[in-house]
Scaffold this motif. Structure first.
Motif, PDB file in Angstrom:
ATOM      1  N   ILE A  64      -1.179 -41.069 -24.563  1.00  0.00           N
ATOM      2  CA  ILE A  64      -0.403 -40.107 -25.344  1.00  0.00           C
ATOM      3  C   ILE A  64       0.350 -39.231 -24.355  1.00  0.00           C
ATOM      4  N   VAL A  65       1.666 -39.267 -24.391  1.00  0.00           N
ATOM      5  CA  VAL A  65       2.495 -38.511 -23.445  1.00  0.00           C
ATOM      6  C   VAL A  65       3.140 -37.354 -24.200  1.00  0.00           C
ATOM      7  N   ILE A  66       2.860 -36.135 -23.757  1.00  0.00           N
ATOM      8  CA  ILE A  66       3.381 -34.932 -24.392  1.00  0.00           C
ATOM      9  C   ILE A  66       4.081 -34.090 -23.330  1.00  0.00           C
ATOM     10  N   GLY A  67       5.289 -33.638 -23.623  1.00  0.00           N
ATOM     11  CA  GLY A  67       6.064 -32.866 -22.663  1.00  0.00           C
ATOM     12  C   GLY A  67       5.822 -31.372 -22.788  1.00  0.00           C
ATOM     13  N   VAL A  68       5.818 -30.706 -21.655  1.00  0.00           N
ATOM     14  CA  VAL A  68       5.694 -29.241 -21.590  1.00  0.00           C
ATOM     15  C   VAL A  68       6.814 -28.726 -20.689  1.00  0.00           C
ATOM     16  N   ASP A  69       7.686 -27.910 -21.249  1.00  0.00           N
ATOM     17  CA  ASP A  69       8.812 -27.370 -20.486  1.00  0.00           C
ATOM     18  C   ASP A  69       8.400 -26.073 -19.794  1.00  0.00           C
ATOM     19  N   LEU A  70       8.614 -26.020 -18.490  1.00  0.00           N
ATOM     20  CA  LEU A  70       8.370 -24.805 -17.709  1.00  0.00           C
ATOM     21  C   LEU A  70       9.645 -23.964 -17.665  1.00  0.00           C
ATOM     22  N   PRO A  98       0.506 -23.016 -20.593  1.00  0.00           N
ATOM     23  CA  PRO A  98       1.574 -23.660 -21.370  1.00  0.00           C
ATOM     24  C   PRO A  98       1.159 -24.967 -22.025  1.00  0.00           C
ATOM     25  N   ALA A  99       0.037 -25.571 -21.609  1.00  0.00           N
ATOM     26  CA  ALA A  99      -0.373 -26.862 -22.160  1.00  0.00           C
ATOM     27  C   ALA A  99      -1.375 -26.727 -23.298  1.00  0.00           C
ATOM     28  N   THR A 100      -1.679 -25.493 -23.732  1.00  0.00           N
ATOM     29  CA  THR A 100      -2.700 -25.313 -24.764  1.00  0.00           C
ATOM     30  C   THR A 100      -2.327 -26.045 -26.049  1.00  0.00           C
ATOM     31  N   SER A 154      -2.774 -33.439 -28.602  1.00  0.00           N
ATOM     32  CA  SER A 154      -3.370 -34.652 -28.032  1.00  0.00           C
ATOM     33  C   SER A 154      -4.720 -34.965 -28.666  1.00  0.00           C
ATOM     34  N   ALA A 155      -5.531 -33.933 -28.885  1.00  0.00           N
ATOM     35  CA  ALA A 155      -6.828 -34.157 -29.519  1.00  0.00           C
ATOM     36  C   ALA A 155      -6.668 -34.697 -30.936  1.00  0.00           C
ATOM     37  N   ALA A 156      -5.698 -34.158 -31.675  1.00  0.00           N
ATOM     38  CA  ALA A 156      -5.458 -34.652 -33.030  1.00  0.00           C
ATOM     39  C   ALA A 156      -4.988 -36.104 -33.012  1.00  0.00           C
ATOM     40  N   ILE A 158      -8.493 -43.860 -24.359  1.00  0.00           N
ATOM     41  CA  ILE A 158      -7.308 -43.127 -24.821  1.00  0.00           C
ATOM     42  C   ILE A 158      -7.087 -41.964 -23.862  1.00  0.00           C
ATOM     43  N   GLY A 159      -6.006 -42.016 -23.132  1.00  0.00           N
ATOM     44  CA  GLY A 159      -5.704 -40.977 -22.151  1.00  0.00           C
ATOM     45  C   GLY A 159      -4.522 -40.139 -22.578  1.00  0.00           C
ATOM     46  N   THR A 160      -4.361 -38.999 -21.914  1.00  0.00           N
ATOM     47  CA  THR A 160      -3.270 -38.072 -22.214  1.00  0.00           C
ATOM     48  C   THR A 160      -2.539 -37.715 -20.923  1.00  0.00           C
TER      49      THR A 160
END
Length: 477
Positions: free
Chosen positions: A59-65, A96-98, A104-106, A121-123
Motif C-alpha cells: 500500500i503506497v500512500i503519499g505524504v507531502d512535506l 505528518p504520516a499519522t 494504511s491500517a484500514a 501486506i506492507g506499507t
C-alpha cells in the motif's frame, strides 16, 4: 511491474511514485506484479497505489512535506524532523504520516477481509517533494512500514523486503484480488499475469495437472513386451508356434504348384521322375536369373556414376519461374535493417491490450488486429520493434482509438514475440520505448522500439528514427 491507472492520485509526490514504479519495468525480471494507481480500497479514499505482487501486497500512500530536505528523521510513533526542524501535521497528529498510517491500517484490514491468507501486506509512506536521506529507527525498519522518497532504488529495495511470501500467488488469486480492490480495472489476460510472475496454479491444486494436462489422459492400454507373457489375460494365450526355418528369398518369390489331377500325364514311372527333376531345377534357374539381373543393374549404375563424375554438369538454363525458397524475413527501411521474429492476426483485440487501450477496445467494435515483432539494427546497435495494426469498422472509431493510444500512460498492445516466446536471445522490455502511431482510413498502427539490452528513453534519437521507419514495415497476419 505493470501499471494500471484508475484515478487521480491525491498527493503532489504521486508523480514521483508513479515514475519510480514505472522504472521497475514490465515483467518479473526484477519484482513483477500489478500496480493499481489511484485505487480506493476503503470508503472511496484513493491512495497512490496498491501493488499486487506475486509474493505480497504493498500500500503506497503519499505524504507531502512543506519543503525539500536533506535529512528527514521519521519515527512512526514520534515527531518528525526535517534538517533538525520539527514537522507537525494538524493539531492532533504526532507527525505528518499519522493520517497515512491510519488509512494504511484500514486498507490492510480490508485486504485481509476480501483475501484471507493474502500474504505479507506492507506499507510505503512516500514523502516529497524531495528528501536526500530518510532516517528510520531500527525497530520501525523491522516492521512492515517504510518511509522513503520514491526513486527506482528505494522502491525496489522496499518491494523486495516487504513482499516475502514463500511462494507466489496464482493467476486466479491475483485476478480475484485485483477485481475486489479495483472493480473498474480492465481484465488482464493470463499470459500477462504469468509474465508478471504469478503462478499458473494454486498451492492447493495438483501441480502435475496444471503443468501438463496430458498426464490426466495418459494411455492405460497395456503393451506386451516381446518375448514375455502377461501374468493375467481374459483370453487364454495361444501355444507358442514352432520355429520355422526361413526359406531363401527366391524360393519365397517363386511358387511351383503340382499339376491338377485332371491334367496329370497318364504315363507313370519315368515321366514322374523327370517332372520332379524339373521342379528341383526351377529354384536354381531362378537364382541364376536373379544374379544375372543384379550384375546388370550394378553395371548400369556404375556406368551412370562414372559418366556423371567425368562430365561437368551443364550450366542451368535461365528460368522465369519464381524461386521456391522463401526470401529471408527482413527488410530495410531508411537504412535500418529489420528482421521478422513473429507475426499473427485475429479478432481478439482487447485480450492483446492493456490499460486504457484495452478499455477502449472493450467498448469499440474492433474488426481485427495484426501484430508483428522485428529485430532491428539501428546505427549498429540492436533494437526490438513491436508493431500493431488495429482495424475498425469506420474511420471515426479509428481516430478516437488513436487519441487514446497516444495519451502517455494510456496503455498499448502487447508484443507478440514476447507472448509467444519467439525472441532469440535476450527478451526485450518495452519500457521507455520510443513510440509512433499513424492512422490510415479505418486502421491505426502503433509502434514501439527499444534497445536490446536497455535502458531506453522515449526521446532517444536512434529509437525515434527507428519507430518512424517502422511505420512503413509490412505487417502480415
Amino acid at each position: 511491474m505493470r501499471l494500471v491507472r484508475l484515478a487521480q492520485q491525491p498527493s503532489r509526490v504521486a508523480e514521483d511514485v508513479r515514475a519510480a514504479l514505472a522504472s521497475l519495468g514490465r515483467g518479473s525480471n526484477v519484482v513483477g506484479g500489478v500496480a493499481l494507481i489511484g485505487a480506493s480500497p476503503v470508503d472511496g479514499r484513493p491512495v497512490e497505489a496498491v501493488v499486487v505482487m506475486p509474493k505480497g501486497i504493498l500500500i503506497v500512500i503519499g505524504v507531502d512535506l512543506p519543503d525539500p530536505a536533506l535529512k528527514l528523521e521519521a519515527p512512526l510513533g514520534g515527531p518528525w524532523k526535517a534538517d533538525g526542524w520539527p514537522l507537525v501535521h494538524g493539531d492532533t497528529s504526532i507527525n505528518p504520516a499519522t493520517d497515512a498510517l491510519s488509512l494504511s491500517a484500514a486498507c490492510t484490514h480490508r485486504i485481509a477481509d476480501i483475501a484471507p491468507g493474502a500474504g505479507p501486506i506492507g506499507t510505503i509512506i512516500a514523502v516529497g517533494p524531495y528528501v536526500e536521506t530518510v532516517d528510520q529507527p531500527a525497530a520501525d525498519l523491522a516492521g512492515s512500514v517504510r518511509v522513503l522518497y520514491p526513486t527506482a532504488t528505494t522502491m525496489l529495495a522496499a518491494t523486495v523486503s516487504l513482499a516475502s511470501a514463500p511462494s507466489p500467488r496464482s493467476v486466479q488469486q491475483a485476478r480475484e484480488l485485483i477485481a475486489a480492490l479495483a472493480p473498474d480495472a480492465p481484465p488482464m489476460p493470463e499470459e500477462m499475469l504469468l509474465g508478471e510472475g504469478f503462478s499458473a496454479y494454486s498451492d492447493d491444486e495438483p501441480t502435475v495437472i496444471r503443468e501438463n494436462p496430458l498426464v490426466a489422459i495418459a494411455p492405460t492400454v497395456p503393451v506386451r513386451h516381446p518375448g514375455k507373457r502377461p501374468t493375467k489375460s481374459a483370453v487364454p494365450p495361444a501355444p507358442p508356434a514352432k520355429p520355422v526355418k526361413a526359406a531363401p528369398p527366391v524360393q519365397q518369390a517363386v511358387a511351383v504348384k503340382p499339376p491338377p489331377p485332371e491334367a496329370a500325364p497318364a504315363e507313370p514311372g519315368p515321366k514322374t521322375s523327370q517332372q520332379s527333376k524339373t521342379v528341383k531345377w526351377l529354384p536354381v534357374a531362378a537364382i541364376g536369373l536373379l544374379i544375372v539381373l543384379l550384375i546388370a543393374a550394378i553395371s548400369v549404375a556404375s556406368s551412370s556414376d562414372d559418366t556423371a563424375s567425368t562430365q561437368a554438369p551443364p550450366p542451368p538454363a535461365p528460368s522465369t519461374a519464381p524461386s521456391t525458397s522463401p526470401p529471408p524475413p527482413s527488410s530495410a527501411v531508411e537504412s535500418i535493417q529489420f528482421t521478422s521474429r513473429a507475426s499473427a492476426a485475429d479478432q481478439k483485440c482487447a485480450s492483446h491490450a492493456y490499460g486504457d487501450v484495452q478499455s477502449s477496445l472493450q467498448q469499440t467494435s474492433c474488426a481485427g488486429v495484426k501484430r508483428a515483432s522485428f529485430a532491428g539494427s539501428i546505427d549498429g546497435r540492436n533494437a526490438a520493434v513491436t508493431v500493431a495494426v488495429v482495424d475498425f469498422p469506420d474511420a471515426g472509431q479509428a481516430t478516437a482509438f488513436k487519441a487514446t493510444a497516444d495519451t502517455p500512460g494510456g496503455g498499448g498492445i502487447l508484443d507478440l514475440a514476447t507472448e509467444t516466446g519467439q525472441w532469440q536471445g535476450e527478451v526485450p522490455v518495452f519500457e521507455g520505448a520510443a513510440y509512433q502511431s499513424s492512422v490510415d482510413g479505418k486502421s491505426v498502427r502503433l509502434v514501439q522500439v527499444v534497445w536490446v539490452p536497455g535502458p531506453s528513453t522515449p526521446d532517444d534519437p536512434g529509437l525515434v528514427r527507428g519507430a518512424k521507419a517502422a511505420l512503413e514495415l509490412p505487417v502480415n497476419g
